[in-house]
Design a protein around this motif. Structure first.
Motif, mmCIF file in Angstrom:
data_model
loop_
_atom_site.group_PDB
_atom_site.id
_atom_site.type_symbol
_atom_site.label_atom_id
_atom_site.label_comp_id
_atom_site.label_asym_id
_atom_site.label_seq_id
_atom_site.Cartn_x
_atom_site.Cartn_y
_atom_site.Cartn_z
ATOM 1 N N SER A 133 -3.493 140.565 15.214
ATOM 2 C CA SER A 133 -4.148 141.017 16.453
ATOM 3 C C SER A 133 -5.627 140.667 16.522
ATOM 4 C CB SER A 133 -3.991 142.531 16.602
ATOM 5 O OG SER A 133 -4.729 143.213 15.579
ATOM 6 N N GLY A 134 -6.240 140.418 15.348
ATOM 7 C CA GLY A 134 -7.670 140.115 15.329
ATOM 8 C C GLY A 134 -8.557 141.340 15.408
ATOM 9 N N GLN A 135 -7.997 142.526 15.212
ATOM 10 C CA GLN A 135 -8.806 143.739 15.286
ATOM 11 C C GLN A 135 -8.504 144.680 14.122
ATOM 12 O OE1 GLN A 135 -6.779 145.391 19.043
ATOM 13 N NE2 GLN A 135 -7.123 147.271 17.874
ATOM 14 N N GLU A 136 -9.479 145.503 13.776
ATOM 15 C CA GLU A 136 -9.317 146.526 12.736
ATOM 16 C C GLU A 136 -8.548 147.702 13.329
ATOM 17 O OE1 GLU A 136 -10.778 147.767 8.695
ATOM 18 O OE2 GLU A 136 -11.153 145.921 9.795
ATOM 19 N N TRP A 137 -7.681 148.312 12.507
ATOM 20 C CA TRP A 137 -6.862 149.413 12.980
ATOM 21 C C TRP A 137 -7.171 150.693 12.213
ATOM 22 C CZ3 TRP A 137 -3.635 149.104 17.134
ATOM 23 C CH2 TRP A 137 -3.373 147.821 17.625
ATOM 24 N N HIS A 138 -7.095 151.825 12.919
ATOM 25 C CA HIS A 138 -7.148 153.130 12.263
ATOM 26 C C HIS A 138 -5.747 153.424 11.736
ATOM 27 C CE1 HIS A 138 -11.193 154.087 13.576
ATOM 28 N NE2 HIS A 138 -10.872 153.745 14.806
ATOM 29 N N LYS A 139 -5.634 153.583 10.440
ATOM 30 C CA LYS A 139 -4.314 153.760 9.838
ATOM 31 C C LYS A 139 -3.612 155.022 10.357
ATOM 32 C CE LYS A 139 -5.849 153.507 5.663
ATOM 33 N NZ LYS A 139 -5.838 153.597 4.186
#
Length: 243
Positions: free
Chosen positions: A152-158
């Motif tokens: 996705s190219g983005q950081e995720w909140h787990k």
């Protein structure tokens, strides 16, 4: 739903199975580990993750499966729930690889290991281990692996990813208990990786052959059409896809 969070553990499945032997554990208990040192996947493979970047957790399910013939239905419900959860997060190009890996752009982002216990009173307890590659970016030794971040190219909140799946899964378990498995099998078969596409396989004797995936049967066996147009069934330990 009861969520147990641990800083580090050898295996969330092992922890949850041991907990069951010591006390009464409520349905939908979830064990989440920030770091898992001995995670296991299909075929006995280790599930290796970078500490703090991914999700490794296990869920206890009971009072759902009524008999042995329904066991693979749970695999299907879990796989479809993950597929739908990732769809909700707008992860593109998703597919379900038999038996129950989730792929994005043909790369594995999630694996599932379900261990069932058959009690003397006919109760079936299922411990569902799930590993999701969330923010890991280095897969130098795993060319067929990827992560939500890489795709996705983005950081995720787990926590967001976890709760998204757990809510979807709980809703789907209720739907399965009320209406059965037909809907989930339809979604599973419709999104099966490489279905109806000629591809190479390798059997347990390391012999390579061409075939076409036609469907997965209710017992979890994979039906493949061979080059002579005959149909053959394979178990998960008998065959490997080459792609």
């Amino acid at each position: 739903m009861h969520i147990i969070k641990l800083p580090a553990i050898d295996s969330t499945n092992s922890y949850l199975k041991e907990l069951i032997t010591k006390q009464t554990v409520e349905n939908f208990t979830v064990v989440v580990a920030e770091n898992q040192t001995n995670g296991r996947g299909q075929r006995g493979a280790n599930w290796e993750v970078e500490s703090g970047k991914n999700l490794t957790f296990s869920v206890l399910i009971k009072d759902v499966l009524l008999n042995f013939e329904e066991v693979f239905n749970l695999n299907v419900v879990v796989a479809v729930s993950l597929f739908q959860a990732f769809t909700n997060l707008k992860i593109p190009n998703l597919s379900i690889k038999w038996a129950n890996d989730i792929l994005a752009d043909k790369k594995k982002i999630c694996g599932i290991l379900i261990e069932n216990q058959f009690k003397s009173n006919s109760e079936i307890l299922s411990v569902i281990g799930i590993g999701i590659n969330v923010n890991q970016e280095n897969f130098s030794n795993l060319p067929q692996a990827s992560s939500l971040k890489k795709i996705s190219g983005q950081e995720w909140h787990k926590e967001e990813v976890l709760l998204n799946f757990l809510n979807q899964f709980q809703n789907n378990i209720n739907l399965y208990k009320n209406e059965g498995a037909t809907y989930f099998w339809e979604v599973y078969q419709e999104n099966l990786f490489k279905k109806n596409v000629p591809m190479a396989f390798e059997n347990s004797s390391s012999d390579k052959f061409m075939g076409i995936i036609k469907q997965v049967l209710p017992n979890g066996l994979l039906q493949i059409e061979l080059e002579d147009e005959s149909l053959q069934l394979f178990d998960i330990k008998e065959i490997k896809m080459l792609y």
